[in-house]
Design an enzyme around this catalytic site. Structure first.
Site, PDB file in Angstrom:
ATOM      1  N   SER A  82       1.356  -1.921  -3.797  1.00 12.78           N
ATOM      2  CA  SER A  82       0.637  -2.303  -5.016  1.00 12.78           C
ATOM      3  C   SER A  82       1.063  -3.656  -5.576  1.00 12.78           C
ATOM      4  O   SER A  82       1.162  -3.831  -6.790  1.00 12.78           O
ATOM      5  CB  SER A  82       0.751  -1.202  -6.082  1.00 12.78           C
ATOM      6  N   LYS A 109      -5.590  -3.570   6.931  1.00 16.26           N
ATOM      7  CA  LYS A 109      -5.748  -2.182   7.387  1.00 16.26           C
ATOM      8  C   LYS A 109      -7.084  -2.028   8.135  1.00 16.26           C
ATOM      9  O   LYS A 109      -7.525  -2.979   8.780  1.00 16.26           O
ATOM     10  CB  LYS A 109      -5.606  -1.220   6.209  1.00 16.26           C
ATOM     11  N   GLU A 132       8.529  -0.853   1.785  1.00 13.93           N
ATOM     12  CA  GLU A 132       7.294  -0.372   1.171  1.00 13.93           C
ATOM     13  C   GLU A 132       7.463   1.084   0.764  1.00 13.93           C
ATOM     14  O   GLU A 132       7.246   1.990   1.595  1.00 13.93           O
ATOM     15  CB  GLU A 132       6.130  -0.478   2.170  1.00 13.93           C
ATOM     16  N   ASN A 171      -2.220  -7.298   4.680  1.00 14.07           N
ATOM     17  CA  ASN A 171      -2.529  -6.238   5.642  1.00 14.07           C
ATOM     18  C   ASN A 171      -3.921  -5.688   5.311  1.00 14.07           C
ATOM     19  O   ASN A 171      -4.083  -4.971   4.331  1.00 14.07           O
ATOM     20  CB  ASN A 171      -1.454  -5.145   5.524  1.00 14.07           C
ATOM     21  N   GLU A 226       1.684   4.258   7.188  1.00  7.71           N
ATOM     22  CA  GLU A 226       0.475   4.972   7.634  1.00  7.71           C
ATOM     23  C   GLU A 226       0.582   5.331   9.118  1.00  7.71           C
ATOM     24  O   GLU A 226       0.078   6.375   9.549  1.00  7.71           O
ATOM     25  CB  GLU A 226      -0.774   4.126   7.319  1.00  7.71           C
ATOM     26  N   HIS A 234       4.437   0.778  10.050  1.00  7.41           N
ATOM     27  CA  HIS A 234       3.856   0.935   8.708  1.00  7.41           C
ATOM     28  C   HIS A 234       3.823   2.425   8.368  1.00  7.41           C
ATOM     29  O   HIS A 234       3.637   3.267   9.256  1.00  7.41           O
ATOM     30  CB  HIS A 234       2.441   0.345   8.692  1.00  7.41           C
ATOM     31  N   GLY A 288      -0.989   1.674  -2.258  1.00 11.42           N
ATOM     32  CA  GLY A 288      -2.372   2.029  -2.588  1.00 11.42           C
ATOM     33  C   GLY A 288      -2.522   2.856  -3.850  1.00 11.42           C
ATOM     34  O   GLY A 288      -3.588   3.392  -4.124  1.00 11.42           O
TER      35      GLY A 288
HETATM   36  P1  PGA Z   1      -1.129  -1.812  -1.077  1.00 12.60           P
HETATM   37  O1  PGA Z   1      -0.654  -1.604   0.450  1.00 12.60           O
HETATM   38  O2  PGA Z   1      -0.840  -3.236  -1.442  1.00 12.60           O
HETATM   39  O3  PGA Z   1      -2.590  -1.489  -1.063  1.00 12.60           O
HETATM   40  O4  PGA Z   1      -0.350  -0.858  -1.911  1.00 12.60           O
HETATM   41  C1  PGA Z   1       0.512  -2.199   0.954  1.00 12.60           C
HETATM   42  C2  PGA Z   1       0.679  -1.863   2.399  1.00 12.60           C
HETATM   43  O5  PGA Z   1       0.368  -0.729   2.793  1.00 12.60           O
HETATM   44  O6  PGA Z   1       1.115  -2.706   3.211  1.00 12.60           O
END
Ligand code: PGA
Length: 257
Positions: free
Chosen positions: A213, A11, A168, A9, A97, A95, A174
């Site tokens: 992560s 983003k 997730e 992803n 976010e 997601h 992140g």
């Molecule tokens: P990350 O994000 O690997 O940077 O923690 C995962 C995601 O939001 O899909």
């Protein structure tokens, strides 16, 4: 055996040159075709560039979001048909976010899943609890609510699941602080149990990805868990070396397609 999948992803990152560079690097990594299934989710503006690079390869791509209407006066939105037109097979839905920054509700997530399915896309539905919810012991309640919002859309008439679910935990996204393989496995098993209430056959075949992560150095332990069928990778999907390492870990997890 379920196949294993690594999804990247991106983003809101990258310009055309980055898309070409990253896509070519993945293609040159010479992974065994289709094992793992590697899917990238670039921003909408890079879908065309990715599709041009990857069109005759086993690499797949998808959108990071879509709108539930087919067309019309919805400034700034993207439809399922538009994603299909860009060669997408997959779409991320819900997601964290989107849920947190854009206030997407479970009902809206379900509407999006419905339209994705109608458009011929495979939705990758994201679920996960906040740090506070975990601390309160509410993880299962939250996951139950989020997963139950979309499970009525499972097609019970086929033996192949029409969606993928990504667990997730928000506190792991992140932050560099991944869930431990055991923590992730426990939630994945819980989700598979929820699906089994609809169909044991579909539950056995449903792909459950872990995200939060995932890095080159923790992927193998996560993918080694019984109910973890791959990863949804954010930050590390923008770093070629890390992403390839994660794909290799998936390859070594040794699942056939
Ligand atoms: P990350 O994000 O690997 O940077 O923690 C995962 C995601 O939001 O899909």
């Amino acid at each position: 055996m379920r196949p294993i999948m690594v999804a990247g992803n991106w983003k809101m990152n990258g310009l055309s040159a980055d898309a070409v560079h990253l896509t070519q690097a993945i293609l040159h990594a010479e992974m065994e075709p289709m094992r793992p299934e590697v899917v990238i989710f670039p921003p909408f503006t890079l879908l065309h560039a990715v599709s041009q690079e990857a069109k005759s390869s086993a690499l797949r791509w998808g959108g990071q979001n879509l709108f539930w209407e087919a067309s019309g006066a919805y400034t700034g939105e993207i439809s399922g048909a538009m994603l299909r037109d860009m060669g997408c097979r997959y779409v991320l839905i819900g997601h964290s976010e989107r849920r947190q920054i854009f206030a997407e509700s479970d009902a809206q997530v379900a509407q999006k899943v419905k339209v994705a399915l109608l458009s011929g896309l495979t939705p990758v539905v994201c679920v996960g609890e906040t740090e506070a919810e975990r601390a309160q012991g509410a993880t299962e309640a939250v996951i139950h609510r989020q997963v139950e919002a979309v499970l009525p859309l499972l097609n019970l008439e086929t033996s192949q699941p029409n969606m993928i679910i990504a667990y997730e935990p928000i506190w792991a996204i992140g932050t560099g602080l991944s869930a431990s393989p055991e923590q992730a496995q426990a939630v994945h098993a819980f989700i598979r149990g929820l699906v089994a209430a609809y169909s044991t056959q579909l539950a056995k075949r449903l792909l459950l990805l872990y995200g939060g992560s995932v890095k080159g150095n923790n992927a193998a332990a996560l993918f080694g868990q019984t109910d973890i069928d791959g990863g949804l990778v954010g930050g590390a999907s923008l770093q070629v070396g890390e992403f390839i390492q994660i794909c290799r870990a998936a390859e070594l997890a040794g699942r056939g397609g």
